[in-house]
Design a protein around this motif. Sequence first.
Motif, PDB file in Angstrom:
ATOM      1  N   ARG A 117       3.446   6.125  -6.955  1.00  0.00           N
ATOM      2  CA  ARG A 117       4.959   4.921  -6.802  1.00  0.00           C
ATOM      3  C   ARG A 117       4.516   3.828  -5.426  1.00  0.00           C
ATOM      4  O   ARG A 117       5.000   2.846  -5.360  1.00  0.00           O
ATOM      5  CB  ARG A 117       6.266   5.286  -6.852  1.00  0.00           C
ATOM      6  N   TYR A 118       3.581   4.073  -4.520  1.00  0.00           N
ATOM      7  CA  TYR A 118       3.661   3.131  -3.185  1.00  0.00           C
ATOM      8  C   TYR A 118       2.057   2.964  -3.596  1.00  0.00           C
ATOM      9  O   TYR A 118       1.350   3.574  -2.722  1.00  0.00           O
ATOM     10  CB  TYR A 118       3.892   4.533  -2.285  1.00  0.00           C
ATOM     11  N   HIS A 119       1.609   1.427  -3.171  1.00  0.00           N
ATOM     12  CA  HIS A 119       0.098   0.752  -3.096  1.00  0.00           C
ATOM     13  C   HIS A 119       0.096   1.006  -1.214  1.00  0.00           C
ATOM     14  O   HIS A 119       0.579   0.663  -0.840  1.00  0.00           O
ATOM     15  CB  HIS A 119       0.198  -0.132  -3.384  1.00  0.00           C
TER      16      HIS A 119
ATOM     17  N   PHE B 186      -5.673   0.088  -1.623  1.00  0.00           N
ATOM     18  CA  PHE B 186      -5.437  -0.338  -2.465  1.00  0.00           C
ATOM     19  C   PHE B 186      -5.248  -1.949  -1.935  1.00  0.00           C
ATOM     20  O   PHE B 186      -5.826  -2.993  -2.488  1.00  0.00           O
ATOM     21  CB  PHE B 186      -3.917  -0.394  -3.055  1.00  0.00           C
ATOM     22  N   TYR B 187      -3.680  -1.887  -1.037  1.00  0.00           N
ATOM     23  CA  TYR B 187      -4.260  -3.582   0.122  1.00  0.00           C
ATOM     24  C   TYR B 187      -5.979  -4.418  -0.015  1.00  0.00           C
ATOM     25  O   TYR B 187      -5.725  -5.769  -0.592  1.00  0.00           O
ATOM     26  CB  TYR B 187      -3.413  -4.000   0.799  1.00  0.00           C
ATOM     27  N   GLN B 188      -6.753  -3.550   0.748  1.00  0.00           N
ATOM     28  CA  GLN B 188      -7.513  -3.538   1.161  1.00  0.00           C
ATOM     29  C   GLN B 188      -8.975  -4.471  -0.245  1.00  0.00           C
ATOM     30  O   GLN B 188      -9.239  -4.747   0.007  1.00  0.00           O
ATOM     31  CB  GLN B 188      -8.376  -2.421   1.855  1.00  0.00           C
ATOM     32  N   GLU B 189      -8.532  -3.387  -1.034  1.00  0.00           N
ATOM     33  CA  GLU B 189      -9.561  -3.688  -2.277  1.00  0.00           C
ATOM     34  C   GLU B 189      -8.889  -4.735  -2.964  1.00  0.00           C
ATOM     35  O   GLU B 189     -10.249  -5.402  -3.388  1.00  0.00           O
ATOM     36  CB  GLU B 189      -9.912  -1.918  -2.887  1.00  0.00           C
TER      37      GLU B 189
ATOM     38  N   GLU C  76       6.500  -4.404   1.393  1.00  0.00           N
ATOM     39  CA  GLU C  76       8.158  -3.819   1.534  1.00  0.00           C
ATOM     40  C   GLU C  76       8.070  -2.147   1.464  1.00  0.00           C
ATOM     41  O   GLU C  76       6.678  -1.380   1.044  1.00  0.00           O
ATOM     42  CB  GLU C  76       8.532  -2.863  -0.355  1.00  0.00           C
ATOM     43  N   PRO C  77       8.219  -1.711   2.820  1.00  0.00           N
ATOM     44  CA  PRO C  77       9.252  -0.749   3.437  1.00  0.00           C
ATOM     45  C   PRO C  77       8.911   0.555   2.041  1.00  0.00           C
ATOM     46  O   PRO C  77       8.117   2.172   2.442  1.00  0.00           O
ATOM     47  CB  PRO C  77       9.488  -0.529   4.601  1.00  0.00           C
ATOM     48  N   THR C  78       9.316   0.751   1.589  1.00  0.00           N
ATOM     49  CA  THR C  78       9.954   1.377  -0.212  1.00  0.00           C
ATOM     50  C   THR C  78       8.262   1.425  -0.781  1.00  0.00           C
ATOM     51  O   THR C  78       8.366   2.206  -1.246  1.00  0.00           O
ATOM     52  CB  THR C  78      10.974   1.192  -0.698  1.00  0.00           C
ATOM     53  N   LYS C  79       7.848   0.503  -0.773  1.00  0.00           N
ATOM     54  CA  LYS C  79       7.381   0.427  -2.228  1.00  0.00           C
ATOM     55  C   LYS C  79       5.666   0.591  -1.613  1.00  0.00           C
ATOM     56  O   LYS C  79       5.098   0.158  -2.413  1.00  0.00           O
ATOM     57  CB  LYS C  79       7.747  -0.411  -3.578  1.00  0.00           C
ATOM     58  N   GLY C  80       5.712  -0.646  -0.797  1.00  0.00           N
ATOM     59  CA  GLY C  80       3.856  -0.190  -0.189  1.00  0.00           C
ATOM     60  C   GLY C  80       4.051  -1.228  -0.370  1.00  0.00           C
ATOM     61  O   GLY C  80       4.219  -2.648  -0.279  1.00  0.00           O
TER      62      GLY C  80
END
Length: 148
Positions: free
Chosen positions: A42-44, A48-51, A62-66
């Motif tokens: 549930r948290y990216h 994931f962000y870099q790719e 968002e701190p709770t969701k990534g």
Amino acid sequence: MITVHEEKLEDDFETIVMNMLHQMIHIFCFEHGLKDTSRNMRYHNKIFYQEGMKRGLLFSFEPTKGYITKGIGEEIKILFKKEFQQEERVKEAVRKDRALRRTEEKNKPIRPFPVKMKCPVCGMKARAKKTGSLICGKCNVYMYPDNI
């Protein structure tokens, strides 16, 4: 495999491309042994962000969701809209598919099991073909047409 639900094809083209790229990045990370999510997927995370950034996705955090996918970059928009001009093709394919399904639904028999059956002991109801017979699963007795 990526499954796209029909209602998602009604979204604007950029959203469809964004969602497809999002899922493709998950597949890429999986195939390369990269852990791109945590907290029961549930948290990216930063991987994931870099790719995603390498492949033209835009994010917010968002701190709770990534990292949350928010859109696609200009290069991706140009690639899909100008070079391939896929938007109208996708929308036309969806329109044709819907029209075909409507036609098929009109030609479908209304009730494949037209006879209502009822258990004489417990009153459980079911449907069967005119030539069929049913046995109640609770009482183990034959069910009879409900209108008798």
